[in-house]
Motif scaffolding. Structure first.
Motif, PDB file in Angstrom:
ATOM      1  N   SER A  94       0.989  -0.983   0.292  1.00 51.84           N
ATOM      2  CA  SER A  94       0.320   0.325  -0.402  1.00 51.84           C
ATOM      3  C   SER A  94       1.296   0.736   0.164  1.00 51.84           C
ATOM      4  N   SER A  95       2.074   1.441   0.967  1.00 51.54           N
ATOM      5  CA  SER A  95       3.261   2.337   0.524  1.00 51.54           C
ATOM      6  C   SER A  95       3.637   1.920  -0.625  1.00 51.54           C
ATOM      7  N   LYS A  96       4.005   1.767  -0.610  1.00 51.85           N
ATOM      8  CA  LYS A  96       5.199   0.875  -2.050  1.00 51.85           C
ATOM      9  C   LYS A  96       6.568   0.608  -1.347  1.00 51.85           C
ATOM     10  N   TYR A  97       6.921   0.359  -0.328  1.00 48.80           N
ATOM     11  CA  TYR A  97       7.625   1.015   0.133  1.00 48.80           C
ATOM     12  C   TYR A  97       8.963  -0.078   0.905  1.00 48.80           C
ATOM     13  N   PHE A  98       9.690  -0.683   0.348  1.00 46.59           N
ATOM     14  CA  PHE A  98      10.876  -2.090   0.858  1.00 46.59           C
ATOM     15  C   PHE A  98      11.500  -1.036   1.316  1.00 46.59           C
ATOM     16  N   GLU A 111      25.657  -5.292  15.761  1.00 41.17           N
ATOM     17  CA  GLU A 111      25.333  -3.931  14.963  1.00 41.17           C
ATOM     18  C   GLU A 111      23.911  -4.192  14.908  1.00 41.17           C
ATOM     19  N   ASP A 112      22.485  -4.124  14.557  1.00 37.84           N
ATOM     20  CA  ASP A 112      21.796  -3.879  13.753  1.00 37.84           C
ATOM     21  C   ASP A 112      21.674  -2.374  12.505  1.00 37.84           C
ATOM     22  N   PHE A 113      21.043  -2.921  11.918  1.00 34.92           N
ATOM     23  CA  PHE A 113      20.603  -2.058  11.223  1.00 34.92           C
ATOM     24  C   PHE A 113      19.528  -1.828  10.290  1.00 34.92           C
ATOM     25  N   ALA A 114      18.520  -0.972   9.634  1.00 35.98           N
ATOM     26  CA  ALA A 114      17.736  -1.198   9.110  1.00 35.98           C
ATOM     27  C   ALA A 114      17.243   0.220   8.745  1.00 35.98           C
ATOM     28  N   PHE A 115      16.727  -0.105   7.160  1.00 35.65           N
ATOM     29  CA  PHE A 115      16.572   1.228   6.505  1.00 35.65           C
ATOM     30  C   PHE A 115      15.012   0.874   5.109  1.00 35.65           C
ATOM     31  N   ALA A 116      14.198   1.843   5.109  1.00 36.40           N
ATOM     32  CA  ALA A 116      13.444   2.229   4.292  1.00 36.40           C
ATOM     33  C   ALA A 116      13.603   2.412   3.015  1.00 36.40           C
ATOM     34  N   SER A 117      13.187   2.231   1.859  1.00 34.27           N
ATOM     35  CA  SER A 117      13.405   2.639   0.714  1.00 34.27           C
ATOM     36  C   SER A 117      12.007   2.768  -0.464  1.00 34.27           C
ATOM     37  N   ASN A 118      11.675   4.343  -0.585  1.00 32.70           N
ATOM     38  CA  ASN A 118      10.216   3.911  -2.192  1.00 32.70           C
ATOM     39  C   ASN A 118      11.287   3.743  -3.794  1.00 32.70           C
ATOM     40  N   ILE A 123      11.314  -0.918  -7.101  1.00 23.78           N
ATOM     41  CA  ILE A 123      10.281  -1.041  -5.981  1.00 23.78           C
ATOM     42  C   ILE A 123       9.800  -1.853  -7.016  1.00 23.78           C
ATOM     43  N   SER A 124       9.520  -2.396  -8.600  1.00 27.27           N
ATOM     44  CA  SER A 124       9.554  -3.559  -9.126  1.00 27.27           C
ATOM     45  C   SER A 124       9.637  -4.544  -8.586  1.00 27.27           C
ATOM     46  N   MET A 125      11.364  -4.919  -7.272  1.00 22.04           N
ATOM     47  CA  MET A 125      11.657  -6.010  -7.094  1.00 22.04           C
ATOM     48  C   MET A 125      11.167  -6.359  -5.268  1.00 22.04           C
ATOM     49  N   ARG A 126      11.024  -4.906  -4.963  1.00 22.51           N
ATOM     50  CA  ARG A 126       9.832  -5.182  -3.717  1.00 22.51           C
ATOM     51  C   ARG A 126      10.717  -6.250  -2.993  1.00 22.51           C
ATOM     52  N   ASN A 127      10.426  -6.700  -2.403  1.00 26.17           N
ATOM     53  CA  ASN A 127      10.816  -7.242  -0.817  1.00 26.17           C
ATOM     54  C   ASN A 127      12.149  -7.781  -1.449  1.00 26.17           C
ATOM     55  N   VAL A 128      12.910  -9.035  -2.084  1.00 25.17           N
ATOM     56  CA  VAL A 128      13.990  -9.462  -3.108  1.00 25.17           C
ATOM     57  C   VAL A 128      14.617  -8.111  -3.730  1.00 25.17           C
ATOM     58  N   VAL A 207      15.840 -10.499  12.723  1.00 17.95           N
ATOM     59  CA  VAL A 207      16.173  -9.546  11.196  1.00 17.95           C
ATOM     60  C   VAL A 207      14.484  -9.382  10.254  1.00 17.95           C
ATOM     61  N   ASP A 208      14.027  -9.693  10.061  1.00 21.28           N
ATOM     62  CA  ASP A 208      12.060  -9.717   9.597  1.00 21.28           C
ATOM     63  C   ASP A 208      11.715  -8.925  10.166  1.00 21.28           C
ATOM     64  N   LYS A 209      11.277  -8.343  11.707  1.00 26.46           N
ATOM     65  CA  LYS A 209      10.845  -7.878  12.484  1.00 26.46           C
ATOM     66  C   LYS A 209      11.488  -6.486  12.268  1.00 26.46           C
ATOM     67  N   LEU A 210      12.509  -7.008  11.720  1.00 29.28           N
ATOM     68  CA  LEU A 210      13.753  -5.510  12.573  1.00 29.28           C
ATOM     69  C   LEU A 210      12.883  -4.666  10.389  1.00 29.28           C
ATOM     70  N   ALA A 211      13.558  -5.708   9.476  1.00 32.89           N
ATOM     71  CA  ALA A 211      12.574  -5.040   8.295  1.00 32.89           C
ATOM     72  C   ALA A 211      11.253  -4.723   7.859  1.00 32.89           C
ATOM     73  N   LYS A 212      10.086  -5.187   8.746  1.00 28.93           N
ATOM     74  CA  LYS A 212       8.788  -4.396   8.599  1.00 28.93           C
ATOM     75  C   LYS A 212       8.585  -3.534   9.301  1.00 28.93           C
ATOM     76  N   LYS A 213       9.886  -3.360  10.900  1.00 30.55           N
ATOM     77  CA  LYS A 213       9.746  -1.802  11.437  1.00 30.55           C
ATOM     78  C   LYS A 213      10.143  -0.832  11.013  1.00 30.55           C
ATOM     79  N   ALA A 214      11.119  -1.059   9.756  1.00 33.27           N
ATOM     80  CA  ALA A 214      11.469   0.046   9.368  1.00 33.27           C
ATOM     81  C   ALA A 214      10.187   0.689   8.043  1.00 33.27           C
TER      82      ALA A 214
END
Length: 222
Positions: A94-98, A111-118, A123-128, A207-214
Motif C-alpha cells: 500500500s505504501s510501495k516501500y521496501f 550491530e543492527d541496521f534497518a532502512f526503508a526506501s521507495n 520497487i518492482s523487485m519488492r522485498n527482493v 531481522v524480519d521484524k527489523l525490516a517490517k518495522k523500518a
C-alpha cells in the motif's frame, strides 16, 4: 518416481526428497559430493548409515546447530577478523516501500541496521530489492571494518545464486549485485548459509521484524 538425493559433503549433509532441497546444499559448495537414488536403502549405503531414523535425528541436531540462539555461541567460534550477519528484506504494497535489515556480529560487537526506501528503480523487485541491498550492506561493512571473512545467513535463495553466478542476472540490480560480489571477493572471503524462513530461527525472525518495522516507521512519518 520418487528420488532420494544423498549429500555426503555439502553445506548440509543428509538425504533430501527433492532436487531443490539438494541444490541449496551443494550448488557453489567446493568439493560437494552427492548422488540421486531411486530407493532410500541405496541412499543410506552411499552415506554409510545403517539406522536411518537415528541418522535423521542426528541430521536434525546438526541443522539446528547451523543457526544461533545466543550471542555467546556466535562469538565463541568467531575469529576476531570475521563477521556473521543475518539479513532480510520486506515490502509493503500500500505504501510501495521496501526495506532491508540485518544484525552483524564481529569482534564481540552486535550491530543492527534497518532502512526503508521507495526507490522507483528498485520497487518492482519488492522485498527482493531489500534482500539484495542487505547483503551488499553487510559485505561493505565487513570490508570497511578490515575483516577477512563475512558469513551471510539469508532466506531468499537468489542472494547466493546471483552472487556466485548460478542464476542469470536479468535486471540492473542483479547485474550490479553480481559485479559487486565479484569485486568484493577480491577483498574479503564471502560465504553464504541458507536459512529456512519463518521456522522460528531466532536471528532470522529478529531481522524480519527489523525490516517490517523500518517500513512502519517510515509510514508513520509520512
Amino acid at each position: 518416481m520418487q528420488k532420494f538425493y544423498a549429500v555426503k559433503n555439502g553445506r548440509q549433509t543428509g538425504i533430501f526428497m527433492t532436487w531443490d532441497e539438494c541444490k541449496d546444499k551443494v550448488t557453489g559448495y567446493k568439493g560437494a559430493v552427492f548422488k540421486s537414488f531411486s530407493n532410500i536403502d541405496d541412499a543410506k549405503k552411499f552415506l554409510g548409515c545403517d539406522d536411518f531414523s537415528d541418522y535423521m535425528e542426528n541430521q536434525k541436531d546438526k541443522e539446528e546447530q547451523m543457526y544461533h540462539t545466543k550471542e555467546e555461541d556466535i562469538f565463541k567460534d568467531l575469529r576476531k577478523d570475521e563477521m556473521i550477519a543475518y539479513i532480510d528484506g520486506s515490502y509493503e504494497d500500500s505504501s510501495k516501500y521496501f526495506s532491508y535489515a540485518g544484525v552483524m556480529f564481529y569482534d564481540n560487537v552486535s550491530e543492527d541496521f534497518a532502512f526503508a526506501s521507495n526507490d522507483q528503480d528498485l520497487i518492482s523487485m519488492r522485498n527482493v530489492a531489500g534482500e539484495v541491498k542487505a547483503s551488499m550492506y553487510v559485505i561493505e561493512k565487513a570490508v570497511e571494518y578490515n575483516l577477512s571473512k563475512v558469513i551471510i545467513y539469508y532466506d531468499y535463495t537468489g542472494i547466493e545464486n546471483w552472487a556466485v553466478g548460478n542464476w542469470r542476472t536479468n535486471n540492473n540490480l542483479t547485474k550490479l549485485y553480481r559485479k559487486f560480489c565479484e569485486d568484493m571477493s577480491q577483498k574479503i572471503k564471502i560465504e553464504f548459509v541458507k536459512v529456512k524462513s519463518h521456522t522460528n530461527i531466532k536471528y532470522n525472525e529478529y531481522v524480519d521484524k527489523l525490516a517490517k518495522k523500518a517500513i512502519q516507521d517510515k509510514i508513520n512519518l509520512l
